[in-house]
Motif scaffolding. Structure first.
Motif, PDB file in Angstrom:
ATOM      1  N   TYR A  35     -23.093  22.516  -5.087  1.00  0.00           N
ATOM      2  CA  TYR A  35     -21.970  21.472  -5.253  1.00  0.00           C
ATOM      3  C   TYR A  35     -22.213  20.677  -6.630  1.00  0.00           C
ATOM      4  O   TYR A  35     -21.095  20.250  -7.252  1.00  0.00           O
ATOM      5  CB  TYR A  35     -21.823  20.979  -3.909  1.00  0.00           C
ATOM      6  N   ARG A  36     -23.355  20.321  -7.016  1.00  0.00           N
ATOM      7  CA  ARG A  36     -23.703  19.581  -7.952  1.00  0.00           C
ATOM      8  C   ARG A  36     -23.278  20.218  -9.437  1.00  0.00           C
ATOM      9  O   ARG A  36     -22.685  19.779 -10.317  1.00  0.00           O
ATOM     10  CB  ARG A  36     -25.174  18.943  -8.232  1.00  0.00           C
ATOM     11  N   LYS A  37     -23.641  21.364  -9.414  1.00  0.00           N
ATOM     12  CA  LYS A  37     -23.285  22.091 -10.441  1.00  0.00           C
ATOM     13  C   LYS A  37     -21.729  22.259 -10.593  1.00  0.00           C
ATOM     14  O   LYS A  37     -21.247  22.346 -11.886  1.00  0.00           O
ATOM     15  CB  LYS A  37     -23.926  23.666 -10.365  1.00  0.00           C
ATOM     16  N   ALA A  38     -21.073  22.618  -9.577  1.00  0.00           N
ATOM     17  CA  ALA A  38     -19.586  22.771  -9.747  1.00  0.00           C
ATOM     18  C   ALA A  38     -18.956  21.516 -10.140  1.00  0.00           C
ATOM     19  O   ALA A  38     -18.007  21.470 -10.917  1.00  0.00           O
ATOM     20  CB  ALA A  38     -19.053  23.404  -8.340  1.00  0.00           C
ATOM     21  N   ALA A  39     -19.412  20.429  -9.677  1.00  0.00           N
ATOM     22  CA  ALA A  39     -18.997  19.025  -9.891  1.00  0.00           C
ATOM     23  C   ALA A  39     -19.421  18.254 -11.184  1.00  0.00           C
ATOM     24  O   ALA A  39     -18.734  17.357 -11.600  1.00  0.00           O
ATOM     25  CB  ALA A  39     -19.175  17.958  -8.871  1.00  0.00           C
ATOM     26  N   ILE A  45     -28.007  11.236 -11.693  1.00  0.00           N
ATOM     27  CA  ILE A  45     -26.907  10.531 -10.791  1.00  0.00           C
ATOM     28  C   ILE A  45     -26.965  11.240  -9.564  1.00  0.00           C
ATOM     29  O   ILE A  45     -26.938  12.546  -9.291  1.00  0.00           O
ATOM     30  CB  ILE A  45     -25.658  10.639 -11.447  1.00  0.00           C
ATOM     31  N   CYS A  46     -27.047  10.339  -8.083  1.00  0.00           N
ATOM     32  CA  CYS A  46     -27.284  10.982  -6.928  1.00  0.00           C
ATOM     33  C   CYS A  46     -26.002  11.241  -6.514  1.00  0.00           C
ATOM     34  O   CYS A  46     -25.770  12.080  -5.642  1.00  0.00           O
ATOM     35  CB  CYS A  46     -27.850   9.535  -6.086  1.00  0.00           C
ATOM     36  N   TYR A  47     -24.728  10.291  -6.936  1.00  0.00           N
ATOM     37  CA  TYR A  47     -23.303  10.755  -6.319  1.00  0.00           C
ATOM     38  C   TYR A  47     -22.414  10.817  -7.528  1.00  0.00           C
ATOM     39  O   TYR A  47     -22.435  10.017  -8.447  1.00  0.00           O
ATOM     40  CB  TYR A  47     -23.091   9.706  -5.125  1.00  0.00           C
ATOM     41  N   ALA A  48     -21.162  11.645  -7.214  1.00  0.00           N
ATOM     42  CA  ALA A  48     -20.119  11.413  -8.448  1.00  0.00           C
ATOM     43  C   ALA A  48     -19.456   9.795  -7.839  1.00  0.00           C
ATOM     44  O   ALA A  48     -19.441   9.293  -6.672  1.00  0.00           O
ATOM     45  CB  ALA A  48     -19.194  12.192  -8.111  1.00  0.00           C
ATOM     46  N   ASP A  56     -11.490  14.700  -8.375  1.00  0.00           N
ATOM     47  CA  ASP A  56     -11.910  15.946  -8.519  1.00  0.00           C
ATOM     48  C   ASP A  56     -12.324  16.390  -7.044  1.00  0.00           C
ATOM     49  O   ASP A  56     -13.423  15.997  -6.599  1.00  0.00           O
ATOM     50  CB  ASP A  56     -12.984  16.010  -9.416  1.00  0.00           C
ATOM     51  N   PRO A  57     -11.641  17.491  -6.475  1.00  0.00           N
ATOM     52  CA  PRO A  57     -12.231  17.834  -5.152  1.00  0.00           C
ATOM     53  C   PRO A  57     -13.812  18.536  -5.268  1.00  0.00           C
ATOM     54  O   PRO A  57     -14.716  18.400  -4.262  1.00  0.00           O
ATOM     55  CB  PRO A  57     -11.632  19.152  -4.880  1.00  0.00           C
ATOM     56  N   ALA A  58     -14.256  18.978  -6.260  1.00  0.00           N
ATOM     57  CA  ALA A  58     -15.516  19.465  -6.726  1.00  0.00           C
ATOM     58  C   ALA A  58     -16.638  18.334  -6.321  1.00  0.00           C
ATOM     59  O   ALA A  58     -17.468  18.464  -5.654  1.00  0.00           O
ATOM     60  CB  ALA A  58     -15.686  20.239  -7.816  1.00  0.00           C
ATOM     61  N   ALA A  59     -16.089  17.112  -6.951  1.00  0.00           N
ATOM     62  CA  ALA A  59     -17.266  16.151  -6.874  1.00  0.00           C
ATOM     63  C   ALA A  59     -16.977  15.420  -5.438  1.00  0.00           C
ATOM     64  O   ALA A  59     -18.162  15.076  -5.012  1.00  0.00           O
ATOM     65  CB  ALA A  59     -16.422  14.977  -8.008  1.00  0.00           C
ATOM     66  N   PHE A  60     -15.753  15.428  -4.954  1.00  0.00           N
ATOM     67  CA  PHE A  60     -15.962  14.772  -3.244  1.00  0.00           C
ATOM     68  C   PHE A  60     -16.683  15.892  -2.589  1.00  0.00           C
ATOM     69  O   PHE A  60     -17.657  15.480  -1.564  1.00  0.00           O
ATOM     70  CB  PHE A  60     -14.371  14.969  -2.790  1.00  0.00           C
ATOM     71  N   ALA A  70     -28.904  13.714   2.715  1.00  0.00           N
ATOM     72  CA  ALA A  70     -29.459  12.575   2.901  1.00  0.00           C
ATOM     73  C   ALA A  70     -29.677  12.415   4.356  1.00  0.00           C
ATOM     74  O   ALA A  70     -30.750  11.795   4.844  1.00  0.00           O
ATOM     75  CB  ALA A  70     -28.841  11.302   2.125  1.00  0.00           C
ATOM     76  N   ASN A  71     -28.878  12.568   5.074  1.00  0.00           N
ATOM     77  CA  ASN A  71     -28.806  12.280   6.759  1.00  0.00           C
ATOM     78  C   ASN A  71     -29.902  13.032   7.191  1.00  0.00           C
ATOM     79  O   ASN A  71     -30.453  12.735   8.209  1.00  0.00           O
ATOM     80  CB  ASN A  71     -27.278  12.476   7.299  1.00  0.00           C
TER      81      ASN A  71
END
Length: 160
Positions: A35-39, A45-48, A56-60, A70-71
């Protein structure tokens, strides 16, 4: 006075479950990486950003995968510790609860990543039941904690 702990023959199931949990961590890593690659969110950077994720749905989805991972990691140490402790007295039950926890964490990650925060609650569509049924991994963790507490108590009791 010394304490000798003899591990039951079935303790191998506990080791097997802990090993399987390591593979669940690998699953989380691969899922988050894809998902990191797609976004197109670069390291480190840890989060978009919230703005990027809103557009961007990919970033979400990346943010959701990252949060699920993380959880998982936040819960990893207590789960492994309770498995090892509770397994001394209850190896098969502990291993079973640990395996169920691991499987529920895979379902949690898949649901959260695909459907956002509401996807964590994949077992019921009825909103009244969702909050009670979605995070079953917490029930397995609680059961392991109780077994671990009982096991610890049984060893401490011998000192009195």
């Amino acid at each position: 006075m010394s304490l000798t702990i003899e591990l039951p023959a079935q303790y191998g199931y506990v080791f097997g479950t802990v090993t399987a949990i390591f593979f669940v961590n690998t699953y989380h890593s691969l899922l988050t990486g894809s998902y990191r690659k797609a976004a197109k969110v670069p390291y480190p950077i840890c989060y978009a950003s919230a703005e990027q994720a809103a557009k961007d749905p990919a970033a979400f989805q990346f943010n959701c995968a990252q949060r699920a991972h993380a959880n998982f990691v936040e819960n990893l140490t207590p789960i492994i510790a309770t498995l090892f402790i509770a397994g001394v007295k209850f190896p098969v039950l502990s291993a079973s609860l640990g395996a169920a926890w691991a499987a529920s964490r895979v379902l949690y990650a898949r649901g959260y990543t695909r459907n956002g925060p509401k996807g964590r609650f994949i077992f019921c569509e009825d909103s009244a039941l969702t909050s009670r049924s979605g995070a079953t991994h917490n029930l397995f963790a609680l059961a392991l904690s109780i077994l671990s507490g009982y096991t610890s108590y049984s060893f401490i009791k011998q000192l009195w």
